[in-house]
Design a protein around this motif. Structure first.
Motif, PDB file in Angstrom:
ATOM      1  N   UNK A 152       0.819  -1.204   0.000  1.00 41.47           N
ATOM      2  CA  UNK A 152       0.000   0.000   0.000  1.00 41.47           C
ATOM      3  C   UNK A 152       0.856   1.258   0.000  1.00 41.47           C
ATOM      4  N   UNK A 153       1.982   1.224   0.724  1.00 44.19           N
ATOM      5  CA  UNK A 153       2.889   2.366   0.731  1.00 44.19           C
ATOM      6  C   UNK A 153       3.489   2.589  -0.657  1.00 44.19           C
ATOM      7  N   UNK A 154       3.821   1.519  -1.359  1.00 45.38           N
ATOM      8  CA  UNK A 154       4.355   1.638  -2.716  1.00 45.38           C
ATOM      9  C   UNK A 154       3.318   2.224  -3.668  1.00 45.38           C
ATOM     10  N   UNK A 159       1.922   5.852  -7.349  1.00 43.84           N
ATOM     11  CA  UNK A 159       0.716   5.955  -8.186  1.00 43.84           C
ATOM     12  C   UNK A 159      -0.166   7.115  -7.727  1.00 43.84           C
ATOM     13  N   UNK A 160      -0.742   6.991  -6.529  1.00 47.28           N
ATOM     14  CA  UNK A 160      -1.712   7.986  -6.080  1.00 47.28           C
ATOM     15  C   UNK A 160      -1.079   9.354  -5.879  1.00 47.28           C
ATOM     16  N   UNK A 161       0.087   9.393  -5.239  1.00 47.27           N
ATOM     17  CA  UNK A 161       0.713  10.676  -4.955  1.00 47.27           C
ATOM     18  C   UNK A 161       1.019  11.455  -6.231  1.00 47.27           C
ATOM     19  N   UNK A 175       2.361  11.374   2.589  1.00 43.55           N
ATOM     20  CA  UNK A 175       1.886  10.060   3.003  1.00 43.55           C
ATOM     21  C   UNK A 175       2.492   9.639   4.330  1.00 43.55           C
ATOM     22  N   UNK A 176       1.684   9.024   5.168  1.00 41.92           N
ATOM     23  CA  UNK A 176       2.138   8.533   6.467  1.00 41.92           C
ATOM     24  C   UNK A 176       1.752   7.067   6.604  1.00 41.92           C
TER      25      UNK A 176
END
Length: 273
Positions: A152-154, A159-161, A175-176
């Motif tokens: 999820x961090x990847x 992608x999302x960021x 992101x945290x």
């Protein structure tokens, strides 16, 4: 007084109608230009400098990073207040400017003065994105029944960021949580001693064998062919096949003295919900 105004309005109806229409047009124009915000931004222009110096105590960060930057920033025009905090491996300087100051002008001044500060080798301060302290507009959570926190961090970082930052008006996406993926080389001290390989040799070979090399070209049959060397690491197998040194005519590779695997960076904290 009122009688005179009423008498003048009755005697000059055309002038009164023109003035009323002009007043209505001015009101419509003002209404269209009126800024409307559910959460009005009342904060002054804000500039923040972030400097990372991993592995150093807060005392060293304060003395060698924060103080030199503060000395350079104190003379910026229209500076209202300056506050700083020095943590382990991190320096943060927050500057508030007078109301009405051009945010782009003060950022340019901070960027120019930032280059004059004497920093330790390998340390470079950065300006935070142009944002307001009250500009937090959206929070979201990534959840999945079949993906690990590292996956999820990847997805968040790659992608999302990037999609959120491409939206006009979005200054940043922070992101945290989760774990940051790393390609880790776990050295075996016994094998290092057996092959007479040192740790600096491992660092040097890993850094020097992770890039593509450009070359020239040659012509054949009226066509030109470009030449390049492919050395960019893509998988853990590629890292293990990197040659560290040659011993008695036999190459010693990273996989001979270490174990290569995918892990994650050490976590500095964790929030339980």
């Amino acid at each position: 007084m009122i009688a005179k105004l009423v008498s003048f309005a009755l005697k000059q109806p055309f002038l009164i109608i023109v003035a009323a229409l002009a007043l209505m047009a001015w009101g419509v124009w003002s209404f269209q230009k009126l800024p409307i915000d559910a959460y009005p931004d009342l904060s002054p222009p804000h500039v923040e400098l972030i400097t990372q110096w991993p592995g150093h105590a807060s005392e060293e960060v304060e003395r060698l990073v924060t103080i030199p930057l503060e000395i350079e920033m104190n003379g910026i025009p229209r500076l209202d207040s300056l506050r700083s905090i020095s943590l382990y491996g991190l320096s943060s300087i927050a500057m508030n400017f007078e109301y009405g100051a051009d945010p782009y002008f003060v950022r340019e001044q901070a960027f120019e003065r930032m280059a004059n500060a004497q920093m330790p080798d390998g340390v470079s301060p950065t300006l935070s994105p142009l944002f307001s302290p009250s500009g937090l507009i959206y929070r979201y959570v990534l959840q999945s029944p079949d993906r690990s926190p590292q996956d999820l961090k990847t997805i968040e970082n790659w992608v999302l960021e990037r999609h959120y930052r491409s939206i006009q008006g979005v200054a940043d996406d922070s992101g945290f949580g989760g774990t940051t993926m790393q390609y880790q080389v776990l050295l075996d001290p016994n094998k290092l001693f057996a092959y007479s390989v040192t740790v600096p040799q491992i660092f040097q070979q890993l850094a020097g064998n992770n890039a593509n090399a450009g070359g020239g070209f040659y012509s054949q049959g009226g066509q030109f062919y470009c030449i390049r060397g492919l050395g960019l690491v893509r998988e853990t197998i590629d890292i293990g096949n990197i040659i560290v040194q040659e011993k008695n005519g036999i190459p010693v590779q990273v996989k001979d003295v270490a174990k290569v695997e995918i892990g994650h960076a050490p976590r500095l904290g964790q929030l339980a919900t």
